[in-house]
Design a protein around this motif. Structure first.
Motif, PDB file in Angstrom:
ATOM      1  N   SER A 189     -35.112 -27.956  64.036  1.00  0.00           N
ATOM      2  CA  SER A 189     -34.033 -27.238  63.357  1.00  0.00           C
ATOM      3  C   SER A 189     -34.229 -25.738  63.497  1.00  0.00           C
ATOM      4  O   SER A 189     -33.276 -24.995  63.780  1.00  0.00           O
ATOM      5  CB  SER A 189     -33.989 -27.633  61.885  1.00  0.00           C
ATOM      6  N   SER A 190     -35.450 -25.271  63.340  1.00  0.00           N
ATOM      7  CA  SER A 190     -35.736 -23.840  63.438  1.00  0.00           C
ATOM      8  C   SER A 190     -35.485 -23.312  64.846  1.00  0.00           C
ATOM      9  O   SER A 190     -35.175 -22.137  65.037  1.00  0.00           O
ATOM     10  CB  SER A 190     -37.196 -23.568  63.037  1.00  0.00           C
ATOM     11  N   ALA A 191     -35.626 -24.201  65.845  1.00  0.00           N
ATOM     12  CA  ALA A 191     -35.407 -23.810  67.235  1.00  0.00           C
ATOM     13  C   ALA A 191     -33.944 -23.950  67.656  1.00  0.00           C
ATOM     14  O   ALA A 191     -33.610 -23.742  68.821  1.00  0.00           O
ATOM     15  CB  ALA A 191     -36.289 -24.652  68.152  1.00  0.00           C
ATOM     16  N   GLY A 192     -33.075 -24.301  66.698  1.00  0.00           N
ATOM     17  CA  GLY A 192     -31.660 -24.453  67.012  1.00  0.00           C
ATOM     18  C   GLY A 192     -31.331 -25.761  67.690  1.00  0.00           C
ATOM     19  O   GLY A 192     -30.295 -25.895  68.355  1.00  0.00           O
ATOM     20  N   LYS A 193     -32.173 -26.757  67.521  1.00  0.00           N
ATOM     21  CA  LYS A 193     -31.948 -28.066  68.121  1.00  0.00           C
ATOM     22  C   LYS A 193     -31.458 -29.046  67.060  1.00  0.00           C
ATOM     23  O   LYS A 193     -31.600 -28.814  65.853  1.00  0.00           O
ATOM     24  CB  LYS A 193     -33.234 -28.590  68.756  1.00  0.00           C
ATOM     25  N   PRO A 196     -30.172 -36.577  65.893  1.00  0.00           N
ATOM     26  CA  PRO A 196     -29.141 -37.458  65.324  1.00  0.00           C
ATOM     27  C   PRO A 196     -29.742 -38.513  64.392  1.00  0.00           C
ATOM     28  O   PRO A 196     -29.638 -39.717  64.625  1.00  0.00           O
ATOM     29  CB  PRO A 196     -28.517 -38.089  66.571  1.00  0.00           C
ATOM     30  N   THR A 197     -30.387 -38.059  63.333  1.00  0.00           N
ATOM     31  CA  THR A 197     -30.981 -38.976  62.372  1.00  0.00           C
ATOM     32  C   THR A 197     -30.480 -38.652  60.972  1.00  0.00           C
ATOM     33  O   THR A 197     -30.099 -37.512  60.670  1.00  0.00           O
ATOM     34  CB  THR A 197     -32.520 -38.865  62.373  1.00  0.00           C
ATOM     35  N   LYS A 198     -30.526 -39.644  60.107  1.00  0.00           N
ATOM     36  CA  LYS A 198     -30.082 -39.453  58.717  1.00  0.00           C
ATOM     37  C   LYS A 198     -30.978 -38.436  58.011  1.00  0.00           C
ATOM     38  O   LYS A 198     -30.500 -37.591  57.250  1.00  0.00           O
ATOM     39  CB  LYS A 198     -30.113 -40.794  57.993  1.00  0.00           C
ATOM     40  N   ASP A 199     -32.294 -38.520  58.262  1.00  0.00           N
ATOM     41  CA  ASP A 199     -33.220 -37.586  57.626  1.00  0.00           C
ATOM     42  C   ASP A 199     -32.921 -36.145  58.017  1.00  0.00           C
ATOM     43  O   ASP A 199     -32.973 -35.234  57.191  1.00  0.00           O
ATOM     44  CB  ASP A 199     -34.669 -37.931  58.001  1.00  0.00           C
ATOM     45  N   PHE A 200     -32.622 -35.930  59.302  1.00  0.00           N
ATOM     46  CA  PHE A 200     -32.326 -34.585  59.777  1.00  0.00           C
ATOM     47  C   PHE A 200     -31.059 -34.053  59.116  1.00  0.00           C
ATOM     48  O   PHE A 200     -31.005 -32.903  58.676  1.00  0.00           O
ATOM     49  CB  PHE A 200     -32.161 -34.584  61.300  1.00  0.00           C
ATOM     50  N   LYS A 201     -30.045 -34.878  59.020  1.00  0.00           N
ATOM     51  CA  LYS A 201     -28.790 -34.461  58.387  1.00  0.00           C
ATOM     52  C   LYS A 201     -29.041 -34.052  56.941  1.00  0.00           C
ATOM     53  O   LYS A 201     -28.566 -33.001  56.480  1.00  0.00           O
ATOM     54  CB  LYS A 201     -27.782 -35.600  58.455  1.00  0.00           C
ATOM     55  N   LEU A 205     -28.431 -30.193  55.502  1.00  0.00           N
ATOM     56  CA  LEU A 205     -27.334 -29.955  54.562  1.00  0.00           C
ATOM     57  C   LEU A 205     -27.802 -29.593  53.158  1.00  0.00           C
ATOM     58  O   LEU A 205     -26.995 -29.127  52.342  1.00  0.00           O
ATOM     59  CB  LEU A 205     -26.416 -31.175  54.503  1.00  0.00           C
ATOM     60  N   LYS A 206     -29.085 -29.789  52.858  1.00  0.00           N
ATOM     61  CA  LYS A 206     -29.558 -29.417  51.526  1.00  0.00           C
ATOM     62  C   LYS A 206     -29.661 -27.901  51.372  1.00  0.00           C
ATOM     63  O   LYS A 206     -29.691 -27.381  50.247  1.00  0.00           O
ATOM     64  CB  LYS A 206     -30.901 -30.079  51.233  1.00  0.00           C
ATOM     65  N   THR A 207     -29.702 -27.175  52.498  1.00  0.00           N
ATOM     66  CA  THR A 207     -29.712 -25.713  52.454  1.00  0.00           C
ATOM     67  C   THR A 207     -28.277 -25.221  52.295  1.00  0.00           C
ATOM     68  O   THR A 207     -27.400 -25.630  53.055  1.00  0.00           O
ATOM     69  CB  THR A 207     -30.308 -25.130  53.752  1.00  0.00           C
ATOM     70  N   PRO A 208     -27.994 -24.365  51.322  1.00  0.00           N
ATOM     71  CA  PRO A 208     -26.624 -23.843  51.151  1.00  0.00           C
ATOM     72  C   PRO A 208     -26.113 -23.206  52.443  1.00  0.00           C
ATOM     73  O   PRO A 208     -26.874 -22.564  53.171  1.00  0.00           O
ATOM     74  CB  PRO A 208     -26.786 -22.796  50.042  1.00  0.00           C
ATOM     75  N   LYS A 209     -24.839 -23.393  52.718  1.00  0.00           N
ATOM     76  CA  LYS A 209     -24.262 -22.932  53.985  1.00  0.00           C
ATOM     77  C   LYS A 209     -24.519 -21.455  54.233  1.00  0.00           C
ATOM     78  O   LYS A 209     -24.859 -21.050  55.349  1.00  0.00           O
ATOM     79  CB  LYS A 209     -22.752 -23.221  54.001  1.00  0.00           C
ATOM     80  N   PRO A 215     -25.531 -21.972  63.872  1.00  0.00           N
ATOM     81  CA  PRO A 215     -24.249 -22.046  63.174  1.00  0.00           C
ATOM     82  C   PRO A 215     -24.434 -22.480  61.723  1.00  0.00           C
ATOM     83  O   PRO A 215     -25.255 -23.341  61.430  1.00  0.00           O
ATOM     84  CB  PRO A 215     -23.489 -23.095  63.977  1.00  0.00           C
ATOM     85  N   GLN A 216     -23.646 -21.894  60.843  1.00  0.00           N
ATOM     86  CA  GLN A 216     -23.754 -22.234  59.435  1.00  0.00           C
ATOM     87  C   GLN A 216     -22.997 -23.511  59.085  1.00  0.00           C
ATOM     88  O   GLN A 216     -23.413 -24.273  58.210  1.00  0.00           O
ATOM     89  CB  GLN A 216     -23.228 -21.070  58.588  1.00  0.00           C
TER      90      GLN A 216
END
Length: 278
Positions: A189-193, A196-201, A205-209, A215-216
């Motif tokens: 995520s930090s590298a902009g990658k 496609p997993t539920k955990d990643f989503k 999304l827990k971080t406020p937009k 991309p936000q």
């Protein structure tokens, strides 16, 4: 968008919204040369034109997975839209085959002289973020008017596994567990990658937009993961969908094919001839 006072693309945009914004954001100078495009034009590969064809209900191949479908009504409808945005009085994107003065692409989306890119590619995100002054974001793909459930975006993934002949399966398994674990997903995520997993989503999304890096609007990304379509499994697709078809698209854009019907016939012939020479 900010300079024009226009609202950013919304989740429920249709082609009409996309066209209206594209026209409003296209600018010319006193010499009638384009100085700003409403949208880029993706040339040379299927990254844009195939989306339009699929959103119209078509695909690169017919149901058998091997017969070229460029002569079908849906594919021709998609290609007609691709042409309309780049050719004519109300154009809002460059014609990739034109040599007319002032017709250049102005450097594409990275140039900051182009407001939108239709389709895009996750692989471009690090390059966009390398420009510290560039403000950008993503939105779900606009859909044809009256077809809010249209699908068409490309869903392509990469994966890791352990080779059957691996000399160190234990270490390989530890690597896989790391990559798919919380720490590995945070690193991606930090590298902009994306993963496609539920955990990643849930992690993203827990971080406020407003606190996310570009991309936000990651909600749009996960929407498109649900609506995206895999590429055709035909082994000839990748090569066929580039030069053979795109050369025919350029003929259509530049008037060598007077109609979408003529393009369809020519494109099918081009793909068949290409495959027969392999």
């Amino acid at each position: 968008f900010d300079a024009s006072g226009r609202a950013y693309p919304a989740d429920d945009w249709t082609y009409s919204d996309f066209i209206a914004a594209g026209k409003a954001l296209t600018k010319k100078n006193a010499s009638n040369e384009y100085t700003q495009w409403g949208c880029s034009t993706t040339a040379g590969w299927w990254g844009e034109y195939l989306i339009y064809a699929r959103q119209a209900g078509g695909d690169f191949y017919k149901a058998d997975g091997k017969t070229p479908a460029m002569d079908t009504a849906a594919f021709k409808q998609g290609i007609q839209f691709y042409k309309d945005k780049a050719v004519g009085a109300d154009k809002f994107a460059p014609n990739p085959g034109s040599t007319a003065v002032g017709e250049g692409d102005l450097g594409g989306f990275l140039s900051r002289a182009t407001a939108m890119e239709f389709g895009g590619h996750v692989g471009n995100w690090p390059g966009l973020n390398a420009i510290s002054t560039l403000r950008w974001d993503v939105a779900p793909l606009p859909t044809p008017d009256g077809k809010p459930d249209a699908r068409g975006g490309e869903l392509a993934t990469e994966g890791w596994g352990i080779a059957k002949k691996s000399l160190n399966k234990s270490a390989a398994l530890k690597l896989l567990m790391y990559l798919y674990g919380a720490e590995g997903q945070e690193a991606f995520s930090s590298a902009g990658k994306l993963m496609p997993t539920k955990d990643f989503k849930e992690m993203v999304l827990k971080t406020p937009k407003e606190e996310r890096a570009n991309p936000q609007n990651m909600e749009a990304v996960f929407t498109e993961m649900e609506r995206g379509l895999p590429l055709p499994a035909n082994p000839h697709f990748s090569a066929s969908a580039q030069a053979p078809v795109f050369n025919e698209i350029l003929k259509f854009l530049n008037g060598q094919y007077a109609t979408a019907d003529a393009f369809g016939i020519g494109a099918v012939a081009a793909v068949n001839n290409f495959v027969n020479t392999l």
